[in-house]
Design a protein around this motif. Structure first.
Motif, PDB file in Angstrom:
ATOM      1  N   GLU A   1      31.455   1.536   8.341  1.00 19.26           N
ATOM      2  CA  GLU A   1      30.618   0.725   6.843  1.00 19.26           C
ATOM      3  C   GLU A   1      29.632  -0.865   7.834  1.00 19.26           C
ATOM      4  N   GLU A   2      30.373  -1.376   8.220  1.00 19.65           N
ATOM      5  CA  GLU A   2      30.547  -2.285   8.789  1.00 19.65           C
ATOM      6  C   GLU A   2      28.673  -2.108  10.343  1.00 19.65           C
ATOM      7  N   HIS A   3      29.707  -1.671  10.646  1.00 14.35           N
ATOM      8  CA  HIS A   3      28.615  -0.628  11.519  1.00 14.35           C
ATOM      9  C   HIS A   3      27.510  -0.699  11.437  1.00 14.35           C
ATOM     10  N   ASP A   4      27.877   0.283  10.628  1.00 14.95           N
ATOM     11  CA  ASP A   4      26.029   0.733   9.312  1.00 14.95           C
ATOM     12  C   ASP A   4      25.742  -0.209   9.473  1.00 14.95           C
ATOM     13  N   ALA A   5      26.308  -0.773   8.850  1.00 11.20           N
ATOM     14  CA  ALA A   5      25.285  -2.465   7.975  1.00 11.20           C
ATOM     15  C   ALA A   5      24.539  -2.925   9.055  1.00 11.20           C
ATOM     16  N   GLU A   6      25.416  -3.086  10.149  1.00 15.96           N
ATOM     17  CA  GLU A   6      25.093  -3.506  11.351  1.00 15.96           C
ATOM     18  C   GLU A   6      23.619  -2.640  11.814  1.00 15.96           C
ATOM     19  N   LEU A   7      24.213  -1.567  12.495  1.00 11.76           N
ATOM     20  CA  LEU A   7      22.694  -0.690  13.020  1.00 11.76           C
ATOM     21  C   LEU A   7      21.609  -1.088  11.452  1.00 11.76           C
ATOM     22  N   GLU A   8      22.144  -0.881  10.682  1.00 13.04           N
ATOM     23  CA  GLU A   8      20.611  -0.284   9.689  1.00 13.04           C
ATOM     24  C   GLU A   8      19.719  -2.378   9.820  1.00 13.04           C
ATOM     25  N   GLU A   9      20.828  -3.311   9.883  1.00 18.18           N
ATOM     26  CA  GLU A   9      20.174  -4.466   9.991  1.00 18.18           C
ATOM     27  C   GLU A   9      18.894  -4.602  11.475  1.00 18.18           C
ATOM     28  N   HIS A  10      20.129  -3.835  12.055  1.00 17.93           N
ATOM     29  CA  HIS A  10      19.471  -3.860  13.384  1.00 17.93           C
ATOM     30  C   HIS A  10      18.393  -2.755  13.364  1.00 17.93           C
ATOM     31  N   SER A  11      17.799  -1.487  12.909  1.00 17.61           N
ATOM     32  CA  SER A  11      17.554  -0.729  12.579  1.00 17.61           C
ATOM     33  C   SER A  11      16.359  -1.627  11.795  1.00 17.61           C
ATOM     34  N   THR A  12      16.888  -2.458  11.259  1.00 17.25           N
ATOM     35  CA  THR A  12      15.350  -3.346  10.173  1.00 17.25           C
ATOM     36  C   THR A  12      14.678  -4.342  11.017  1.00 17.25           C
ATOM     37  N   GLU A  13      15.615  -4.425  12.022  1.00 14.12           N
ATOM     38  CA  GLU A  13      14.853  -5.783  12.955  1.00 14.12           C
ATOM     39  C   GLU A  13      14.086  -4.544  13.866  1.00 14.12           C
ATOM     40  N   LEU A  14      14.607  -3.677  14.149  1.00 16.48           N
ATOM     41  CA  LEU A  14      13.536  -2.867  15.336  1.00 16.48           C
ATOM     42  C   LEU A  14      12.357  -2.454  14.292  1.00 16.48           C
ATOM     43  N   GLU A  15      12.027  -2.137  13.419  1.00 18.92           N
ATOM     44  CA  GLU A  15      11.362  -1.914  12.847  1.00 18.92           C
ATOM     45  C   GLU A  15      10.098  -2.843  12.296  1.00 18.92           C
ATOM     46  N   GLU A  16      10.357  -4.129  12.284  1.00 14.61           N
ATOM     47  CA  GLU A  16       9.747  -5.569  12.322  1.00 14.61           C
ATOM     48  C   GLU A  16       9.644  -5.514  13.556  1.00 14.61           C
ATOM     49  N   HIS A  17      10.247  -5.513  14.727  1.00 18.24           N
ATOM     50  CA  HIS A  17       9.605  -6.204  16.464  1.00 18.24           C
ATOM     51  C   HIS A  17       8.823  -5.035  15.995  1.00 18.24           C
ATOM     52  N   SER A  18       9.072  -4.290  15.985  1.00 19.25           N
ATOM     53  CA  SER A  18       8.018  -2.322  16.513  1.00 19.25           C
ATOM     54  C   SER A  18       6.676  -3.095  14.863  1.00 19.25           C
ATOM     55  N   VAL A  19       6.142  -3.320  13.924  1.00 17.38           N
ATOM     56  CA  VAL A  19       5.676  -3.992  13.472  1.00 17.38           C
ATOM     57  C   VAL A  19       4.698  -5.042  14.240  1.00 17.38           C
ATOM     58  N   GLU A  20       5.794  -5.813  14.401  1.00 19.62           N
ATOM     59  CA  GLU A  20       4.979  -7.146  14.905  1.00 19.62           C
ATOM     60  C   GLU A  20       4.118  -6.308  16.567  1.00 19.62           C
ATOM     61  N   LEU A  21       5.098  -5.259  17.346  1.00 21.05           N
ATOM     62  CA  LEU A  21       4.121  -4.535  18.561  1.00 21.05           C
ATOM     63  C   LEU A  21       3.461  -4.396  18.393  1.00 21.05           C
ATOM     64  N   GLU A  22       3.159  -3.885  17.366  1.00 19.71           N
ATOM     65  CA  GLU A  22       1.735  -3.337  16.816  1.00 19.71           C
ATOM     66  C   GLU A  22       0.732  -4.395  16.336  1.00 19.71           C
ATOM     67  N   GLU A  23       0.682  -5.112  15.434  1.00 16.53           N
ATOM     68  CA  GLU A  23      -0.086  -6.576  15.640  1.00 16.53           C
ATOM     69  C   GLU A  23      -0.531  -6.454  16.819  1.00 16.53           C
ATOM     70  N   HIS A  24       0.249  -6.402  16.996  1.00 15.52           N
ATOM     71  CA  HIS A  24       0.442  -7.401  18.637  1.00 15.52           C
ATOM     72  C   HIS A  24      -0.774  -6.767  19.551  1.00 15.52           C
ATOM     73  N   SER A  25      -0.580  -5.906  19.170  1.00 18.15           N
ATOM     74  CA  SER A  25      -1.024  -4.926  20.150  1.00 18.15           C
ATOM     75  C   SER A  25      -2.694  -4.768  19.568  1.00 18.15           C
ATOM     76  N   THR A  26      -2.501  -4.743  18.611  1.00 18.13           N
ATOM     77  CA  THR A  26      -3.958  -4.091  18.160  1.00 18.13           C
ATOM     78  C   THR A  26      -5.085  -5.867  17.625  1.00 18.13           C
ATOM     79  N   GLU A  27      -4.418  -6.576  19.005  1.00 23.85           N
ATOM     80  CA  GLU A  27      -4.970  -7.688  18.005  1.00 23.85           C
ATOM     81  C   GLU A  27      -5.893  -7.799  19.076  1.00 23.85           C
TER      82      GLU A  27
END
Length: 174
Positions: A148-174
């Motif tokens: 469960e702790e690992h899942d929470a870490e993975l979810e947190e990492h997944s959320t960070e990756l999604e945020e990073h992906s969104v940032e990258l898309e925003e950056h790439s569209t600029e």
């Protein structure tokens, strides 16, 4: 005239003396009196014996009557006695059957005791297995907590990756 009709005392008559005869006669009379007294005693004793004989005959008749009653009572008791002997034989047979049944019950009881010992042994084995399962469950709960702790870490990492992906898309569209 002098007639000699009776002999003088001490004088011998026909070769026997008168005094001896008189003495002998006196002894005979005395003996006769004694025999008469003895005869009277014997007659009295005879009467007593006849009375005693009558009593004994009466007692004998009573005893014969009593004996007849005892024989009759004995005959009356023979049938119940035979019934009691028959009942005793039946009870003896029943006792033998009960002893056989008791032997079977003892054998069955021994088998049950052996089975009970086996069940107790199996129960101890099950308790040991339950302890092992509880220990394993505790390990699994600990492992689940880690997952469960690992899942929470993975979810947190997944959320960070999604945020990073969104940032990258925003950056790439600029």
């Amino acid at each position: 005239m002098f007639v000699e009709d009776s002999p003088e005392p001490g004088e011998r008559v026909g070769g026997t003396r008168v005094a001896e005869l008189e003495e002998h006669n006196a002894e005979l009379e005395e003996r006769s009196v004694e025999l008469g007294e003895h005869h009277a005693e014997l007659e009295e004793r005879s009467v007593e014996l006849e009375e005693r004989n009558a009593e004994l005959e009466e007692r004998g008749a009573e005893l014969e009557e009593h004996n007849a009653k005892l024989e009759e009572h004995s005959a009356e008791l023979e049938e119940p006695n035979a019934e009691l002997e028959e009942r005793s034989a039946e009870l003896e047979e029943h006792n033998v059957e009960l002893e056989e049944h008791n032997a079977e019950l003892e054998e069955h009881s021994t088998e049950l005791e052996e089975h009970h010992a086996e069940l107790e042994e199996h129960s101890v084995e099950l308790e040991e297995h339950n302890v092992e399962l509880e220990e394993h469950n505790a390990e699994l709960e600990e492992h689940n907590a880690e997952l469960e702790e690992h899942d929470a870490e993975l979810e947190e990492h997944s959320t960070e990756l999604e945020e990073h992906s969104v940032e990258l898309e925003e950056h790439s569209t600029e």
